[in-house]
Design an enzyme around this catalytic site. Structure first.
Site, PDB file in Angstrom:
ATOM      1  N   LYS A  86     -58.393  49.773  23.491  1.00  8.71           N
ATOM      2  CA  LYS A  86     -59.435  50.801  23.475  1.00  8.71           C
ATOM      3  C   LYS A  86     -60.014  50.932  22.079  1.00  8.71           C
ATOM      4  O   LYS A  86     -61.242  50.935  21.890  1.00  8.71           O
ATOM      5  CB  LYS A  86     -58.857  52.146  23.954  1.00  8.71           C
ATOM      6  CG  LYS A  86     -59.870  53.286  24.063  1.00  8.71           C
ATOM      7  CD  LYS A  86     -59.956  54.173  22.809  1.00  8.71           C
ATOM      8  CE  LYS A  86     -58.733  55.030  22.643  1.00  8.71           C
ATOM      9  NZ  LYS A  86     -58.880  56.002  21.514  1.00  8.71           N
ATOM     10  N   LYS A 127     -60.799  54.832  10.355  1.00  7.28           N
ATOM     11  CA  LYS A 127     -59.760  54.461  11.332  1.00  7.28           C
ATOM     12  C   LYS A 127     -60.050  53.079  11.920  1.00  7.28           C
ATOM     13  O   LYS A 127     -59.130  52.302  12.199  1.00  7.28           O
ATOM     14  CB  LYS A 127     -59.692  55.507  12.442  1.00  7.28           C
ATOM     15  CG  LYS A 127     -58.648  55.215  13.539  1.00  7.28           C
ATOM     16  CD  LYS A 127     -57.234  55.185  13.008  1.00  7.28           C
ATOM     17  CE  LYS A 127     -56.212  54.807  14.086  1.00  7.28           C
ATOM     18  NZ  LYS A 127     -55.955  55.891  15.041  1.00  7.28           N
ATOM     19  N   THR A 170     -58.894  59.214  18.313  1.00 11.84           N
ATOM     20  CA  THR A 170     -59.553  57.998  17.834  1.00 11.84           C
ATOM     21  C   THR A 170     -60.704  57.717  18.786  1.00 11.84           C
ATOM     22  O   THR A 170     -60.495  57.358  19.947  1.00 11.84           O
ATOM     23  CB  THR A 170     -58.578  56.811  17.789  1.00 11.84           C
ATOM     24  OG1 THR A 170     -57.558  57.095  16.818  1.00 11.84           O
ATOM     25  CG2 THR A 170     -59.297  55.535  17.384  1.00 11.84           C
TER      26      THR A 170
END
Length: 288
Positions: free
Chosen positions: A240, A172, A97
């Site tokens: 994050k 995502k 990711t």
């Protein structure tokens, strides 16, 4: 069956690489700490390599699942990186990711070198990786995607091409935006139910069958009520990811007030010492 490499054997990559080997693919692994790679080989067979480049040499597909943009650059275009060893017509599939920008950057580098690139972040957490039922969101050229989709199916129950390079990462980001709001709503609902004197498990059983139902409610409601927060995706990693989301939103002009607020709520959880708790631990800041 394909000859593949897998770079990064964390909580996601380790079982993903294992599913590739179990489905009959020839797998060479690389991990920053070689002991983890040796453990994987002892458990699954296959081979390990001391650098990403050596793992990638001679492979048809190279997979990666590492921590962030910098880690990804390190294993691809950094010293000893995989890109220098990849042959014409091969494909690099990135399950990290990361930002859409780094996906586009690496796609351009791959095209210039004569091989393909697919950004393919995953959803489903550690349990999804271990059970081989991840959802994979992909960006890249259709012909490149068509070559790797059957191999990705070794550890996925859903895999879809969303558009050109970077589209997997953007999808995502939407996934994480939706999760953030859902988990906060669930945390507030459980907190309210406790203060109201309701039987929380009975409440969850009832409302999960109606319009309020969600994956988070079905899979995390009872564990949240039991004050258990060691089920998968950690708060540190969610922060994050939300940082990537908010950076992208600043670039494209999207307004994400709830996401920004929940990001700060996760910062509160970190201050409570919960950086490694799973994302459902938003309840802890309401009931410390």
């Amino acid at each position: 069956m394909a000859k593949v490499a897998f770079l990064g054997l964390g909580v996601m990559g380790y079982p993903m690489a294992g599913h590739l080997k179990a489905k009959g693919h020839e797998v060479t692994v690389y991990n920053r700490s070689p002991e983890k790679a040796q453990k994987w080989v002892a458990q699954h067979g296959g081979a390990s390599a001391p650098t990403p480049a050596q793992a990638a040499e001679g492979q048809e597909i190279v997979f990666a699942c590492v921590g962030n943009d910098d880690d990804l650059r390190s294993v691809t275009t950094g010293e000893g990186g995989a890109f220098a060893a990849m042959g014409k017509g091969t494909v690099f599939v990135d399950h990290t990711t990361a930002s859409a920008n780094v996906a586009r950057e690496l796609d351009a580098a791959a095209q210039a070198a004569g091989f393909g690139f697919i950004d393919a972040p995953v959803s489903g957490g550690q349990a999804g990786a271990e059970n081989g039922v991840l959802t994979v969101m992909c960006g890249g050229a259709p012909e490149t995607y068509a070559r790797v989709e059957p191999v990705i199916g070794s550890f996925a129950r859903m895999c879809k091409l969303m558009g050109p390079a970077g589209s997997g990462q953007l999808t995502k980001m939407v996934n994480q935006i939706c999760i953030a709001g859902l988990v906060q709503g669930l945390a507030e609902g459980i907190h309210f139910a406790k203060r109201a004197g309701l039987d929380v498990e009975a409440m969850l059983e009832v409302i999960s069958k109606g319009a309020a139902g969600s994956w988070q409610m079905e899979n995390r409601g009872k564990t949240m009520n039991a004050d258990k927060f060691d089920f998968g995706f950690a708060v540190d990693w969610m922060r994050k990811d939300l940082g990537i989301v908010l950076d992208e939103a600043r670039n494209n002009g999207a307004r994400l007030p709830v996401t920004a607020l929940v990001d700060q709520f996760y910062a509160d959880v970190q201050k409570l010492g919960g950086g490694r708790w799973d994302t459902s631990s938003l309840l802890k800041r309401l009931e410390p």
